[in-house]
Design a protein around this motif. Structure first.
Motif, PDB file in Angstrom:
ATOM      1  N   PHE A  57      30.882  34.278  40.703  1.00 31.05           N
ATOM      2  CA  PHE A  57      32.181  34.022  41.307  1.00 31.05           C
ATOM      3  C   PHE A  57      33.020  33.170  40.377  1.00 31.05           C
ATOM      4  O   PHE A  57      32.632  32.048  40.053  1.00 31.05           O
ATOM      5  CB  PHE A  57      32.036  33.304  42.658  1.00 31.05           C
ATOM      6  CG  PHE A  57      31.230  34.077  43.658  1.00 31.05           C
ATOM      7  CD1 PHE A  57      31.530  35.391  43.942  1.00 31.05           C
ATOM      8  CD2 PHE A  57      30.171  33.494  44.312  1.00 31.05           C
ATOM      9  CE1 PHE A  57      30.797  36.111  44.870  1.00 31.05           C
ATOM     10  CE2 PHE A  57      29.425  34.201  45.241  1.00 31.05           C
ATOM     11  CZ  PHE A  57      29.748  35.520  45.515  1.00 31.05           C
TER      12      PHE A  57
ATOM     13  N   THR B 244      38.981  34.602  47.532  1.00 31.25           N
ATOM     14  CA  THR B 244      37.555  34.257  47.537  1.00 31.25           C
ATOM     15  C   THR B 244      36.782  35.220  48.426  1.00 31.25           C
ATOM     16  O   THR B 244      35.726  35.749  48.040  1.00 31.25           O
ATOM     17  CB  THR B 244      37.343  32.806  48.015  1.00 31.25           C
ATOM     18  OG1 THR B 244      37.983  31.922  47.098  1.00 31.25           O
ATOM     19  CG2 THR B 244      35.873  32.461  48.138  1.00 31.25           C
TER      20      THR B 244
ATOM     21  N   TYR C 197      37.621  38.246  49.358  1.00 32.58           N
ATOM     22  CA  TYR C 197      37.626  39.572  48.749  1.00 32.58           C
ATOM     23  C   TYR C 197      36.632  39.645  47.591  1.00 32.58           C
ATOM     24  O   TYR C 197      35.838  40.585  47.490  1.00 32.58           O
ATOM     25  CB  TYR C 197      39.027  39.932  48.244  1.00 32.58           C
ATOM     26  CG  TYR C 197      39.025  41.187  47.410  1.00 32.58           C
ATOM     27  CD1 TYR C 197      38.968  42.434  48.017  1.00 32.58           C
ATOM     28  CD2 TYR C 197      39.043  41.121  46.022  1.00 32.58           C
ATOM     29  CE1 TYR C 197      38.931  43.593  47.255  1.00 32.58           C
ATOM     30  CE2 TYR C 197      39.004  42.270  45.251  1.00 32.58           C
ATOM     31  CZ  TYR C 197      38.952  43.499  45.867  1.00 32.58           C
ATOM     32  OH  TYR C 197      38.903  44.635  45.113  1.00 32.58           O
ATOM     33  N   GLN C 198      36.658  38.643  46.709  1.00 37.54           N
ATOM     34  CA  GLN C 198      35.804  38.661  45.535  1.00 37.54           C
ATOM     35  C   GLN C 198      34.330  38.597  45.936  1.00 37.54           C
ATOM     36  O   GLN C 198      33.502  39.311  45.383  1.00 37.54           O
ATOM     37  CB  GLN C 198      36.163  37.505  44.600  1.00 37.54           C
ATOM     38  CG  GLN C 198      35.784  37.720  43.146  1.00 37.54           C
ATOM     39  CD  GLN C 198      34.314  37.557  42.876  1.00 37.54           C
ATOM     40  OE1 GLN C 198      33.621  36.832  43.560  1.00 37.54           O
ATOM     41  NE2 GLN C 198      33.825  38.247  41.853  1.00 37.54           N
TER      42      GLN C 198
ATOM     43  N   ASN D 240      33.387  42.002  47.339  1.00 38.35           N
ATOM     44  CA  ASN D 240      33.351  42.973  46.254  1.00 38.35           C
ATOM     45  C   ASN D 240      32.111  42.759  45.382  1.00 38.35           C
ATOM     46  O   ASN D 240      31.424  43.718  45.026  1.00 38.35           O
ATOM     47  CB  ASN D 240      34.628  42.858  45.416  1.00 38.35           C
ATOM     48  CG  ASN D 240      34.755  43.975  44.420  1.00 38.35           C
ATOM     49  OD1 ASN D 240      34.537  45.133  44.743  1.00 38.35           O
ATOM     50  ND2 ASN D 240      35.105  43.619  43.196  1.00 38.35           N
TER      51      ASN D 240
END
Length: 124
Positions: free
Chosen positions: A35, A64, A66-67, A70
């Motif tokens: 991250f 954050t 979304y990441q 994903n």
């Protein structure tokens, strides 16, 4: 050079570097996540209005989420690819947590707010 033929990197690291082509084993320890950090200096932050700070905070929270989603999906997909070439196993992380608890307790005494925030975010 000697090697044990194994690794414990996240699947996203292993697959992108094709490590599974060289190493036969992979242990899933879940100790590391990929991250990126979003950083701003206190000076810059203080120059922004409350509204701007609020919008940036909301946007960073959404980014954050979304990441993380994903990255979790990508890691699962890549783990399937890595698993075709390497034997993948999961380790007992609870034993590690128990063994390192005194370290966290010592840090919690000195830096309570920081350690609690770290734990909260790592479980999110």
């Amino acid at each position: 050079m000697l090697t044990d033929g194994g690794r414990e990197n996240p699947a996203v690291n292993s697959e992108s570097q094709k490590i599974q082509e060289e190493q036969d084993y992979m242990a899933l320890s879940d100790y590391k996540r990929e991250f990126p950090a979003l950083l701003a200096s206190k000076v810059t932050w203080a120059q922004l209005s409350d509204a701007e700070n609020g919008r940036l905070s909301e946007a960073s929270t959404a980014a954050t989420e979304y990441q993380r989603s994903n990255a979790t999906e990508a890691n699962a997909a890549l783990l399937a690819i890595v698993s075709e070439a390497a034997k993948v196993s999961e380790i007992n992380t609870e034993t590690f947590r128990e063994a390192t608890a005194p370290v966290y307790d010592a840090w919690r005494e000195k830096y309570c707010d920081f350690v609690e925030a770290l734990f909260t975010q790592s479980q999110a």
